[in-house]
Scaffold this active site. Sequence first.
Site, mmCIF file in Angstrom:
data_model
loop_
_atom_site.group_PDB
_atom_site.id
_atom_site.type_symbol
_atom_site.label_atom_id
_atom_site.label_comp_id
_atom_site.label_asym_id
_atom_site.label_seq_id
_atom_site.Cartn_x
_atom_site.Cartn_y
_atom_site.Cartn_z
ATOM 1 N N LYS A 94 0.992 -1.234 0.056
ATOM 2 C CA LYS A 94 -0.063 0.074 0.095
ATOM 3 C C LYS A 94 1.010 1.302 -0.078
ATOM 4 O O LYS A 94 1.517 1.740 1.045
ATOM 5 C CB LYS A 94 -0.786 0.101 1.221
ATOM 6 C CG LYS A 94 -1.811 1.382 1.541
ATOM 7 C CD LYS A 94 -2.988 1.066 2.096
ATOM 8 C CE LYS A 94 -2.828 1.718 3.461
ATOM 9 N NZ LYS A 94 -2.970 2.987 3.380
ATOM 10 N N GLY A 155 -7.659 9.244 9.214
ATOM 11 C CA GLY A 155 -8.202 9.492 10.911
ATOM 12 C C GLY A 155 -8.866 10.398 11.139
ATOM 13 O O GLY A 155 -9.398 10.740 12.381
ATOM 14 N N ALA A 182 -9.334 5.623 3.958
ATOM 15 C CA ALA A 182 -9.433 6.757 4.664
ATOM 16 C C ALA A 182 -10.323 7.652 4.826
ATOM 17 O O ALA A 182 -11.131 7.876 4.009
ATOM 18 C CB ALA A 182 -7.914 7.896 4.509
ATOM 19 N N GLY A 183 -10.601 7.895 5.949
ATOM 20 C CA GLY A 183 -11.753 8.980 6.343
ATOM 21 C C GLY A 183 -13.032 8.300 6.633
ATOM 22 O O GLY A 183 -14.022 9.085 7.465
ATOM 23 N N ASN A 204 -9.485 1.778 9.677
ATOM 24 C CA ASN A 204 -8.863 1.634 10.679
ATOM 25 C C ASN A 204 -9.291 2.166 11.943
ATOM 26 O O ASN A 204 -9.700 1.563 12.760
ATOM 27 C CB ASN A 204 -7.332 2.050 10.493
ATOM 28 C CG ASN A 204 -6.400 1.287 11.702
ATOM 29 O OD1 ASN A 204 -5.257 1.457 11.181
ATOM 30 N ND2 ASN A 204 -6.824 1.237 12.576
ATOM 31 N N THR A 205 -9.099 3.524 12.137
ATOM 32 C CA THR A 205 -9.368 4.267 13.354
ATOM 33 C C THR A 205 -10.760 4.120 13.717
ATOM 34 O O THR A 205 -11.176 4.088 15.076
ATOM 35 C CB THR A 205 -9.244 5.700 13.157
ATOM 36 O OG1 THR A 205 -7.910 6.003 12.402
ATOM 37 C CG2 THR A 205 -9.304 6.649 14.375
#
Lengths: 255, 65
Positions: A94, A155, A182-183, A204-205
């Site tokens: 990635k 994040g 992301a996001g 993830n987050t």
Amino acid sequence: MILYDTELPSRLFLGTAQYPSPAILQEAIRASGCAVATVSLRRENANGSGAGFRDLLQETGVRILPNTAGCHSVREAVTTAHMAREVFGTRWIKLEVIGHADTLQPDVFGLVEAARILSADGFQVFPYTTEDLVVGEHLLAAGCEVLMPWGAPIGSGRGVVNPEGLRAMRAHFPGVPLVVDAGIGRPSDAAVAMELGMDAVLVNTAVARAGAPVAMARAMAQAVEAGRLGHHADPMDRRDMAVPSTPVPGLAELI
Amino acid sequence: MEILVNSEPREVAGPTLSAALQELGYSGGAFATALNGHFVPRDRRGEQTLSAGDRIEVLAPMQGG
């Protein structure tokens, strides 16, 4: 879904950072049924825990996608990719080449250059990019067979901030796997991305920092599935005004 | 000779990267190395000689997004 030469059983990718404990990370991976987990490389002491972490992930059977997070130059990203290939024994990378420290926005010029170098060297590159169509074309020409546009800054949990941009990507690259990276903050964000026709979502987050990470991992998996089904079910067009759904003919006159 | 390992000054005899890593206590296969910003594959560490002031990076699997 086939990415490069690999068929994946799920359209959810999970990041592995920021979980309350390794056990909860493992449980979240299993509960979500995710196909892919992202990892990084960081400095190691002589008696560090890197091997243990790699073993813990491999126990779950998930496929590992190493990243080049934190790299701000082509050279750093390319070197990190080589180190990751040796440690994880995978050609997948990635690719992140970060342009801004505050927004973590990709440096798309460095990204295209690094993608070209790595693809020529046998890597299968997953580029973290913006929704820019011209950049996407350059990445494909550089050898990438998948694109990973951001939904919002890494994040931030702001969801898909430019749905029209992702819709344009879907139309412009009909046969190219698109993975929103992301996001994503909530299951509804993941569903929106999938309804727009994205092929997969990386989270993830939003899972790791949820009050109940394992439950959130499951919720994300269901949202991805629901969004995918919804996209293929051809949603209705939006209308400006109300239109009665109950039949009007036959309505009684009771006044 | 003094070298930098992950930015920390360390005294090693060397003369190769592989000997220095062993001296520093690194073992197993779960790490990768770079010398002065260039990747050194595992099977080349034995022939890679070190000089004073060299910068070594030793990286291992870690959580990531």
